[in-house]
Design a protein around this motif. Structure first.
Motif, PDB file in Angstrom:
ATOM      1  N   UNK A   1      80.390  48.216  53.614  1.00  0.00           N
ATOM      2  CA  UNK A   1      80.435  49.583  52.961  1.00  0.00           C
ATOM      3  C   UNK A   1      79.299  50.274  52.731  1.00  0.00           C
ATOM      4  N   UNK A   2      78.987  52.024  53.292  1.00  0.00           N
ATOM      5  CA  UNK A   2      77.858  51.961  52.935  1.00  0.00           C
ATOM      6  C   UNK A   2      77.988  53.674  52.262  1.00  0.00           C
ATOM      7  N   UNK A   3      77.282  53.896  51.478  1.00  0.00           N
ATOM      8  CA  UNK A   3      77.300  55.775  51.218  1.00  0.00           C
ATOM      9  C   UNK A   3      76.267  55.800  50.749  1.00  0.00           C
ATOM     10  N   UNK A   4      75.713  56.755  51.712  1.00  0.00           N
ATOM     11  CA  UNK A   4      74.369  57.466  51.524  1.00  0.00           C
ATOM     12  C   UNK A   4      74.390  57.938  52.835  1.00  0.00           C
ATOM     13  N   UNK A   5      73.631  59.556  52.770  1.00  0.00           N
ATOM     14  CA  UNK A   5      72.960  59.767  53.663  1.00  0.00           C
ATOM     15  C   UNK A   5      71.830  59.748  55.267  1.00  0.00           C
ATOM     16  N   UNK A   6      71.980  59.715  56.358  1.00  0.00           N
ATOM     17  CA  UNK A   6      71.083  59.876  57.053  1.00  0.00           C
ATOM     18  C   UNK A   6      70.974  57.792  56.867  1.00  0.00           C
ATOM     19  N   UNK A   7      72.019  57.290  57.460  1.00  0.00           N
ATOM     20  CA  UNK A   7      72.064  55.885  57.507  1.00  0.00           C
ATOM     21  C   UNK A   7      72.974  55.167  58.691  1.00  0.00           C
ATOM     22  N   UNK A   8      72.237  54.297  58.509  1.00  0.00           N
ATOM     23  CA  UNK A   8      72.583  52.856  60.363  1.00  0.00           C
ATOM     24  C   UNK A   8      73.130  52.305  60.172  1.00  0.00           C
ATOM     25  N   UNK A   9      74.202  51.531  60.953  1.00  0.00           N
ATOM     26  CA  UNK A   9      74.848  50.384  60.780  1.00  0.00           C
ATOM     27  C   UNK A   9      74.689  49.653  62.003  1.00  0.00           C
ATOM     28  N   UNK A  10      73.805  48.604  62.108  1.00  0.00           N
ATOM     29  CA  UNK A  10      73.679  48.065  63.253  1.00  0.00           C
ATOM     30  C   UNK A  10      74.229  46.549  63.253  1.00  0.00           C
ATOM     31  N   UNK A  11      75.790  46.707  64.072  1.00  0.00           N
ATOM     32  CA  UNK A  11      76.112  45.085  64.724  1.00  0.00           C
ATOM     33  C   UNK A  11      76.908  44.557  66.014  1.00  0.00           C
ATOM     34  N   UNK A  12      76.144  43.408  65.539  1.00  0.00           N
ATOM     35  CA  UNK A  12      76.389  42.820  67.256  1.00  0.00           C
ATOM     36  C   UNK A  12      77.637  42.782  68.051  1.00  0.00           C
ATOM     37  N   UNK A  13      78.144  41.893  66.721  1.00  0.00           N
ATOM     38  CA  UNK A  13      80.006  41.649  67.022  1.00  0.00           C
ATOM     39  C   UNK A  13      80.736  41.967  65.777  1.00  0.00           C
TER      40      UNK A  13
END
Length: 126
Positions: A41-53
């Motif tokens: 869970x990410x709360x914020x502007x200009x955030x990036x989440x990178x997930x392989x699987x």
């Protein structure tokens, strides 16, 4: 379930396997996870989440956010809320529909929107 919380702007979180709950609050954050089996869970502007699987859940709230997933598995969940949010799966941009905040259809007190609005209205009138 164990939970990890990170608070602050411009934070970078890297995990090999996330089997727990990871919550990040802040702007300009970067989260990289190889295998997500829990909840991010990410709360914020200009955030990036990178997930392989991705086997678990990903929730991103904030403007200009992005989620990149290499492989989605059955039963996973991805939810984006914010202005100009983007979802990329296996190199292709996916439609996320409307990325505006909205009331959840699973409200804990009532399943009818009219009942929710009526209870709020009577509370304000008191």
């Amino acid at each position: 379930m164990k939970a990890y919380s990170v608070v602050g702007n411009k934070k970078k979180v890297t995990m090999d396997t996330n089997a727990t709950r990871l919550k990040v609050v802040g702007n300009n954050c970067i989260i990289r996870v190889s295998i997500n089996q829990g909840e991010i869970e990410v709360i914020g502007n200009d955030c990036t989440i990178e997930v392989a699987d991705n086997y678990g859940a990903i929730n991103l709230v904030g403007a200009n956010g992005g989620v990149t997933i290499k492989r989605r598995r059955n039963g996973d969940k991805v939810q984006l809320v914010g202005h100009r949010c983007r979802l990329v799966v296996d190199g292709q941009r996916k439609s996320t529909g409307l990325c505006d905040a909205q009331m959840s259809p699973l409200t804990p007190f009532s399943k009818e929107l009219d009942d929710v609005i009526e209870s709020i209205f009577t509370f304000v009138m008191r």
